[in-house]
Design a protein around this motif. Structure first.
Motif, PDB file in Angstrom:
ATOM      1  N   SER A 136      -2.010  -7.107   1.571  1.00  7.24           N
ATOM      2  CA  SER A 136      -1.923  -5.744   2.075  1.00  7.24           C
ATOM      3  C   SER A 136      -2.917  -5.539   3.229  1.00  7.24           C
ATOM      4  O   SER A 136      -3.549  -6.484   3.683  1.00  7.24           O
ATOM      5  CB  SER A 136      -2.129  -4.705   0.970  1.00  7.24           C
ATOM      6  OG  SER A 136      -1.844  -3.420   1.469  1.00  7.24           O
TER       7      SER A 136
ATOM      8  N   ALA B 134      -0.758   4.622  -4.120  1.00 13.56           N
ATOM      9  CA  ALA B 134      -0.304   5.084  -2.813  1.00 13.56           C
ATOM     10  C   ALA B 134       1.212   5.275  -2.879  1.00 13.56           C
ATOM     11  O   ALA B 134       1.862   4.809  -3.803  1.00 13.56           O
ATOM     12  CB  ALA B 134      -0.669   4.050  -1.759  1.00 13.56           C
ATOM     13  N   GLY B 135       1.754   5.960  -1.900  1.00 16.08           N
ATOM     14  CA  GLY B 135       3.197   6.130  -1.863  1.00 16.08           C
ATOM     15  C   GLY B 135       3.882   4.813  -1.519  1.00 16.08           C
ATOM     16  O   GLY B 135       3.310   3.986  -0.813  1.00 16.08           O
TER      17      GLY B 135
ATOM     18  N   GLU C 251       6.293   4.161   0.423  1.00 14.23           N
ATOM     19  CA  GLU C 251       6.519   3.944   1.854  1.00 14.23           C
ATOM     20  C   GLU C 251       5.239   3.490   2.546  1.00 14.23           C
ATOM     21  O   GLU C 251       5.244   2.573   3.364  1.00 14.23           O
ATOM     22  CB  GLU C 251       7.015   5.243   2.492  1.00 14.23           C
ATOM     23  CG  GLU C 251       7.567   5.033   3.883  1.00 14.23           C
ATOM     24  CD  GLU C 251       8.167   6.314   4.441  1.00 14.23           C
ATOM     25  OE1 GLU C 251       8.188   6.436   5.661  1.00 14.23           O
ATOM     26  OE2 GLU C 251       8.581   7.185   3.654  1.00 14.23           O
ATOM     27  N   GLU C 252       4.146   4.107   2.148  1.00 16.52           N
ATOM     28  CA  GLU C 252       2.851   3.744   2.737  1.00 16.52           C
ATOM     29  C   GLU C 252       2.495   2.295   2.409  1.00 16.52           C
ATOM     30  O   GLU C 252       2.012   1.547   3.253  1.00 16.52           O
ATOM     31  CB  GLU C 252       1.773   4.683   2.181  1.00 16.52           C
ATOM     32  CG  GLU C 252       0.411   4.487   2.808  1.00 16.52           C
ATOM     33  CD  GLU C 252      -0.670   5.285   2.080  1.00 16.52           C
ATOM     34  OE1 GLU C 252      -1.831   4.869   2.182  1.00 16.52           O
ATOM     35  OE2 GLU C 252      -0.348   6.271   1.403  1.00 16.52           O
ATOM     36  N   VAL C 253       2.743   1.928   1.176  1.00 16.98           N
ATOM     37  CA  VAL C 253       2.446   0.560   0.740  1.00 16.98           C
ATOM     38  C   VAL C 253       3.302  -0.438   1.518  1.00 16.98           C
ATOM     39  O   VAL C 253       2.803  -1.448   2.031  1.00 16.98           O
ATOM     40  CB  VAL C 253       2.708   0.403  -0.775  1.00 16.98           C
ATOM     41  CG1 VAL C 253       2.665  -1.062  -1.171  1.00 16.98           C
ATOM     42  CG2 VAL C 253       1.692   1.204  -1.557  1.00 16.98           C
TER      43      VAL C 253
ATOM     44  N   GLN D 151       4.614  -0.086   4.374  1.00 25.02           N
ATOM     45  CA  GLN D 151       4.163  -0.148   5.773  1.00 25.02           C
ATOM     46  C   GLN D 151       2.908  -0.999   5.908  1.00 25.02           C
ATOM     47  O   GLN D 151       2.773  -1.780   6.846  1.00 25.02           O
ATOM     48  CB  GLN D 151       3.897   1.260   6.308  1.00 25.02           C
ATOM     49  CG  GLN D 151       5.169   1.999   6.670  1.00 25.02           C
ATOM     50  CD  GLN D 151       4.914   3.438   7.087  1.00 25.02           C
ATOM     51  OE1 GLN D 151       3.778   3.905   7.103  1.00 25.02           O
ATOM     52  NE2 GLN D 151       5.988   4.148   7.417  1.00 25.02           N
ATOM     53  N   ALA D 152       2.002  -0.837   4.949  1.00 25.04           N
ATOM     54  CA  ALA D 152       0.747  -1.608   5.000  1.00 25.04           C
ATOM     55  C   ALA D 152       1.018  -3.102   4.845  1.00 25.04           C
ATOM     56  O   ALA D 152       0.414  -3.935   5.527  1.00 25.04           O
ATOM     57  CB  ALA D 152      -0.203  -1.132   3.903  1.00 25.04           C
TER      58      ALA D 152
ATOM     59  N   ARG E 126       2.888  -4.303   8.000  1.00 25.45           N
ATOM     60  CA  ARG E 126       1.970  -4.416   9.131  1.00 25.45           C
ATOM     61  C   ARG E 126       1.174  -5.719   9.052  1.00 25.45           C
ATOM     62  O   ARG E 126       1.018  -6.447  10.036  1.00 25.45           O
ATOM     63  CB  ARG E 126       1.015  -3.209   9.108  1.00 25.45           C
ATOM     64  CG  ARG E 126       0.042  -3.147  10.247  1.00 25.45           C
ATOM     65  CD  ARG E 126      -0.814  -1.906  10.100  1.00 25.45           C
ATOM     66  NE  ARG E 126      -1.789  -1.800  11.164  1.00 25.45           N
ATOM     67  CZ  ARG E 126      -2.779  -0.918  11.168  1.00 25.45           C
ATOM     68  NH1 ARG E 126      -2.892  -0.050  10.172  1.00 25.45           N
ATOM     69  NH2 ARG E 126      -3.644  -0.880  12.161  1.00 25.45           N
TER      70      ARG E 126
END
Ligand code: NI
Length: 258
Positions: free
Chosen positions: A135, A144-145, A147-149, A151-152, A155
């Motif tokens: 991550s 965490a949400g 979607e946020e996870v 994305q992390a 990325r």
């Protein structure tokens, strides 16, 4: 080897990766996580180690004629894994030592630690190590949400792909904190561990070496962190000791069914 999933249950209380980042023990229940699809099939290694079972069914006569090398000389395998790097000083030092010993390991990189250390990531890949995703930041992913996870993780995966040309297929969630929804969303294979070296806690080479060498079994995955000098020293010491006993070091993808 021991069942890695059940041993993970026992290890959950210490599953938080680094006190330095940390908020203390993880609150989630192991039972939620150990469900279907959790992680790679280390069972393949177990199958290998029991692969001579059929021989035992041969007649006594046949067995008596086989007085060659004693059974038990089969090679035991183990995967060293390192989380939270790369570290500017200890990761290259670890890579030097691994290269001298001809050992390949698995690194689970944290995206935020990559900028400025791109050459280290490139070197890992060039020297045949497997790179996984840890991550971007050291957060508890299930808090965490989704979607946020995603994305992390995405990325971080893209950063690694940009440097090595290969996007990691394996993820080690910080603190071992994960769930099936995240697994489905990311499409990555989760890799936990069998032996927790507690290197981040001990910061003591001999204690780490002693714990790992006492607990390790065939086909195991060992959790370490390449961000401490003591961990780097312990890891190379572990390699020397286990290699002297005939152990073979593999990357986690090599523990899968082949
Ligand atoms: Ni970590």
């Amino acid at each position: 080897m021991r069942g890695w999933k059940s041993s993970f249950c026992a290890g959950v209380a210490t599953a938080f990766c680094l006190a330095a980042f940390g908020t203390g023990a993880v609150g989630w229940s192991a039972g939620d996580r150990i469900g279907a699809g959790a992680g790679i099939e280390v069972g393949a290694a177990m199958a290998k180690s029991t692969g001579t079972r059929g021989d035992r069914q041969e007649s006594m006569e046949a067995q008596e004629q086989q007085k060659g090398p004693k059974a038990g000389t089969e090679i035991k395998t183990v995967a060293l894994t390192f989380d939270d790097g790369p570290h500017e000083e200890w990761t290259p030092a670890l890579l030097d030592g691994l290269k001298e010993r001809g050992v390949k390991v698995t690194f689970f990189l944290m995206g935020q630690n990559i900028p400025g250390k791109e050459a280290i990531v490139e070197r890992m890949a060039e020297e045949g190590h497997l790179i996984g995703n840890h991550s971007y930041q050291h957060i508890q992913l299930t808090r965490a949400g989704t979607e946020e996870v995603c994305q992390a993780i995405e990325r971080t995966g893209e950063m690694i792909r940009g440097l090595t040309g290969v996007k990691p297929q394996y993820v080690r969630p910080p603190y071992g904190d994960w769930n099936e929804e995240l697994e489905c969303q990311t499409g990555l294979t989760t890799v936990l561990w069998d032996v927790d070296s507690l290197d981040w806690k001990y910061r003591d080479q001999s204690r780490v070496v002693e714990k790992v060498c006492r607990e390790v079994a065939d086909g195991d995955i060992i959790l370490m962190h390449d961000i401490f000098q003591t961990s780097k020293d312990a890891a190379l010491d572990i390699v020397d000791r286990l290699q002297a006993d005939g152990w073979q070091f593999v990357t986690v993808d090599e523990l899968q069914v082949d």
